[in-house]
Design a protein around this motif. Structure first.
Motif, PDB file in Angstrom:
ATOM      1  N   GLY A  45       0.812  -1.212   0.000  1.00  0.00           N
ATOM      2  CA  GLY A  45       0.000   0.000   0.000  1.00  0.00           C
ATOM      3  C   GLY A  45       0.845   1.261   0.000  1.00  0.00           C
ATOM      4  O   GLY A  45       0.314   2.367  -0.079  1.00  0.00           O
ATOM      5  N   LYS A  46       2.165   1.108   0.131  1.00  0.00           N
ATOM      6  CA  LYS A  46       3.068   2.255   0.071  1.00  0.00           C
ATOM      7  C   LYS A  46       3.661   2.373  -1.332  1.00  0.00           C
ATOM      8  O   LYS A  46       3.471   1.488  -2.165  1.00  0.00           O
ATOM      9  CB  LYS A  46       4.196   2.089   1.097  1.00  0.00           C
ATOM     10  N   LEU A  47       4.417   3.451  -1.550  1.00  0.00           N
ATOM     11  CA  LEU A  47       5.055   3.619  -2.856  1.00  0.00           C
ATOM     12  C   LEU A  47       6.185   2.603  -3.023  1.00  0.00           C
ATOM     13  O   LEU A  47       6.918   2.308  -2.076  1.00  0.00           O
ATOM     14  CB  LEU A  47       5.618   5.032  -2.997  1.00  0.00           C
TER      15      LEU A  47
ATOM     16  N   ALA B 191      -3.555  -3.830  -5.987  1.00  0.00           N
ATOM     17  CA  ALA B 191      -2.686  -3.324  -4.931  1.00  0.00           C
ATOM     18  C   ALA B 191      -3.521  -2.783  -3.769  1.00  0.00           C
ATOM     19  O   ALA B 191      -3.181  -2.985  -2.594  1.00  0.00           O
ATOM     20  CB  ALA B 191      -1.760  -2.241  -5.477  1.00  0.00           C
ATOM     21  N   ALA B 192      -4.623  -2.103  -4.093  1.00  0.00           N
ATOM     22  CA  ALA B 192      -5.487  -1.554  -3.051  1.00  0.00           C
ATOM     23  C   ALA B 192      -6.144  -2.678  -2.265  1.00  0.00           C
ATOM     24  O   ALA B 192      -6.251  -2.625  -1.036  1.00  0.00           O
ATOM     25  CB  ALA B 192      -6.542  -0.648  -3.690  1.00  0.00           C
ATOM     26  N   ASN B 193      -6.603  -3.722  -2.956  1.00  0.00           N
ATOM     27  CA  ASN B 193      -7.246  -4.840  -2.269  1.00  0.00           C
ATOM     28  C   ASN B 193      -6.268  -5.530  -1.316  1.00  0.00           C
ATOM     29  O   ASN B 193      -6.627  -5.920  -0.204  1.00  0.00           O
ATOM     30  CB  ASN B 193      -7.764  -5.857  -3.290  1.00  0.00           C
ATOM     31  N   ARG B 194      -5.030  -5.699  -1.778  1.00  0.00           N
ATOM     32  CA  ARG B 194      -4.038  -6.387  -0.945  1.00  0.00           C
ATOM     33  C   ARG B 194      -3.664  -5.567   0.286  1.00  0.00           C
ATOM     34  O   ARG B 194      -3.373  -6.105   1.345  1.00  0.00           O
ATOM     35  CB  ARG B 194      -2.780  -6.673  -1.763  1.00  0.00           C
ATOM     36  N   ALA B 195      -3.641  -4.272   0.126  1.00  0.00           N
ATOM     37  CA  ALA B 195      -3.238  -3.415   1.238  1.00  0.00           C
ATOM     38  C   ALA B 195      -4.354  -3.232   2.254  1.00  0.00           C
ATOM     39  O   ALA B 195      -4.121  -2.809   3.374  1.00  0.00           O
ATOM     40  CB  ALA B 195      -2.797  -2.062   0.710  1.00  0.00           C
TER      41      ALA B 195
END
Length: 569
Positions: A357-359, A551-555
């Motif tokens: 969820g980070k860069l 990526a959003a779902n995983r974070a």
């Protein structure tokens, strides 16, 4: 370009004089007053050390055979230490010439007679050769000597003798007509042939390649012969060739099948070199420093980090081709401009990491090149050079590169390989650099205006729903339908959404409600705008939407989106 190389050489290379140059030497022979000799390794490393001011015989005259350099030569020449394929007669001729030079120079440095006597004694040089063979020396290793406590390489009368002797060898050129020098604009005797450039053997060169040469009639004009077609004085030729040799040896990096050489008008500390950041972003090499490339670049640009004022950068991309130096690219500009463009390069490539969820960390330049290839070893030099220019000049990313990146994205997706951060960043950067308002964000952008982006998001939600309902079923929605959905969403998305209800029925109430909410949110953005087909750019947006939604779902809940953070561009 040559003028800047000459300026670099004048400022950074000591003892810049025609007839002299640096050489890496591995062995030293110490000859005492009685003529007894001892040979030993020279230098602090296995490769020996560099001697800055070694006499050089004119390269064009060396080719005629039976000639050699003065004072510093190979073990083949000095001690007749030969390999199995070496020509004994050839090296005997060079060996005798080496001794002859010492005898002539003995008129100003009498100690050289002892050295000449030693090298003329077959028994003594055989003894030294046997020692060197047992020590693992190679015939091509270079050697120098001291005699009776005197180092001829530091004895000015000896070096001055060499300078005058060398002039007598090139007396024919001295009688040529005067011409205007391309470098200085002054009337000079043009150098007939230019020295070859070293250090390009790994990029298509032969080890010694010519940058300026007119060895064919087709290259000549106006009745001029050889390098009179590009008239330069011997001093100018010596400066540009020594300067380029030095730059390749000290300031070059491999870039696919080429080498990139870069330097600055005023010296810049290695830790403040923006061009080095392209290869090795600081956060990848200085974990303790915790400073990103962009933080350092920002501090350089704002003046918080001291840097030379009115500084300029120079970047040269070169390789070898059939014995010649090929100049693939040349760029120059102000230091401030360079900092700004490197900063923008990293900002444009900025993308959310696939899991945290980070860069994602700033990518190395070669990672970006590798993002469009199956294997980095297949990267063509022109492709790497073009991307290098894109980074330094702030140019748009060529569309064919995005087509290649998209193809690699699909292939990895079907093979269930991890997402490549540099690849996703490159696709995002393409839209930013092509201009226009494309609402590119490093994070998931629920407000993105293009339906192609939301079609990708929808497929990501459907894939996540299937996995939640059925677990790992091998080839899932993504492996079977991604290509069709990204090219013809109007024909594919509807069928996938219809099947989603079966998956929702297998989930418990809370989880099913969560997926229903996600599907409803994406549908609200799409409305009835699902496109029938997508071109290259539409498919690229589809891929970005898919990736950023995954990526959003995983974070999870901590995921940053454009609704809560800095994401928008």
């Amino acid at each position: 370009m040559l003028q800047h190389i000459v300026e670099y050489a004048t400022k950074n290379i000591p003892h810049l004089q025609p007839g002299f140059g640096p050489k890496k030497v591995k062995w030293r022979i110490t000859i005492n007053q009685t003529g007894t000799a001892v040979v030993e390794p020279y230098g602090s490393s296995e490769d020996g050390s560099e001697l800055e001011r070694c006499p050089e015989y004119p390269a064009n005259l060396l080719q005629s055979g039976g000639r050699c350099h003065f004072l510093v030569e190979t073990l083949q020449v000095v001690l007749l230490l030969l390999g199995t394929n070496d020509d004994l007669e050839k090296y005997q001729g060079k060996h005798q010439y080496f001794i002859e030079l010492l005898k002539m120079a003995a008129t100003v440095t009498p100690e050289l007679i002892k050295a000449a006597d030693l090298f003329n004694d077959s028994h003594r040089i055989q003894s030294l050769s046997e020692y060197l063979r047992n020590a693992g020396a190679k015939p091509t290793d270079k050697v120098f000597f001291t005699v009776a406590g005197l180092d001829p390489l530091k004895h000015e009368p000896c070096l001055e003798w060499w300078s005058e002797f060398r002039k007598s060898l090139t007396i024919k050129e001295g009688n040529a007509a005067l011409m205007l020098c391309f470098m200085s604009g002054e009337k000079v005797v043009p150098k007939a042939t230019h020295p070859k450039i070293s250090g390009l053997k790994a990029v298509g060169g032969r080890g010694q390649d010519i940058l300026i040469g007119f060895d064919k009639k087709a290259f000549e004009s106006l009745g001029l012969e050889q390098s009179s077609n590009c008239a330069m004085s011997e001093d100018a030729v010596n400066r540009y060739s020594k300067g380029l040799d030095h730059l390749i040896a000290k300031h070059s990096r491999m870039l696919a099948g080429a080498k990139v050489v870069h330097w600055f008008k005023e010296a810049v500390k290695p830790e403040d070199d923006p061009l080095s950041f392209l290869y090795e972003p600081p956060e990848l090499t200085e974990a303790a420093a915790q400073a990103s490339a962009r933080q350092i670049l920002e501090s350089l640009r704002s003046g918080q980090r001291p840097a030379p004022s009115d500084n300029h950068y120079f970047a040269l991309t070169i390789s070898g081709a059939s014995g010649r130096v090929m100049v693939r690219d040349w760029m120059e500009g102000s230091f401030e401009e360079l900092v700004s463009r490197i900063e923008k390069w990293f900002a444009d490539l900025e993308i959310v990491a696939r899991d945290s969820g980070k860069l994602a960390p700033d990518p190395k330049f070669m990672a970006v090149c590798g993002a469009i290839m199956r294997d980095l070893k297949d990267l063509p030099a022109p492709t790497a050079t073009a991307l290098w220019r894109v980074a330094l000049a702030g140019l748009p990313i060529p569309q064919p590169f995005i087509a290649q990146a998209l193809a690699r994205f699909r292939a990895d997706l079907i093979d269930d390989k991890p997402f490549n951060h540099a690849r996703m960043g490159l696709i995002k950067a393409y839209f930013i650099r092509k201009g226009g308002d494309h609402n590119m964000s490093a994070y998931l952008n629920k407000e993105h205006p293009d339906p192609a982006y939301h079609c990708g998001r929808l497929l990501a939600v459907l894939a996540s729903l299937q996995r939640a309902a059925l677990g790992d079923v091998g080839a899932g929605v993504v492996q079977r339908y991604y290509v069709a959905a990204s090219q013809t969403p109007g024909l594919t998305i509807g069928r996938l959404v219809a099947n989603a209800q079966n998956h929702l029925n297998k989930l418990d109430g809370g989880l099913a409600f969560r997926y229903q909410e996600q599907l409803a949110e994406v549908h609200s953005r799409l409305g009835d705008r699902i496109p029938r087909t997508l071109g290259l750019e539409g498919q690229s947006l589809f891929a970005l939407g898919y990736y950023q939604q995954i990526a959003a779902n995983r974070a999870g809940k901590n995921t940053k989106t454009n609704e809560t953070n800095e994401g928008g561009n």
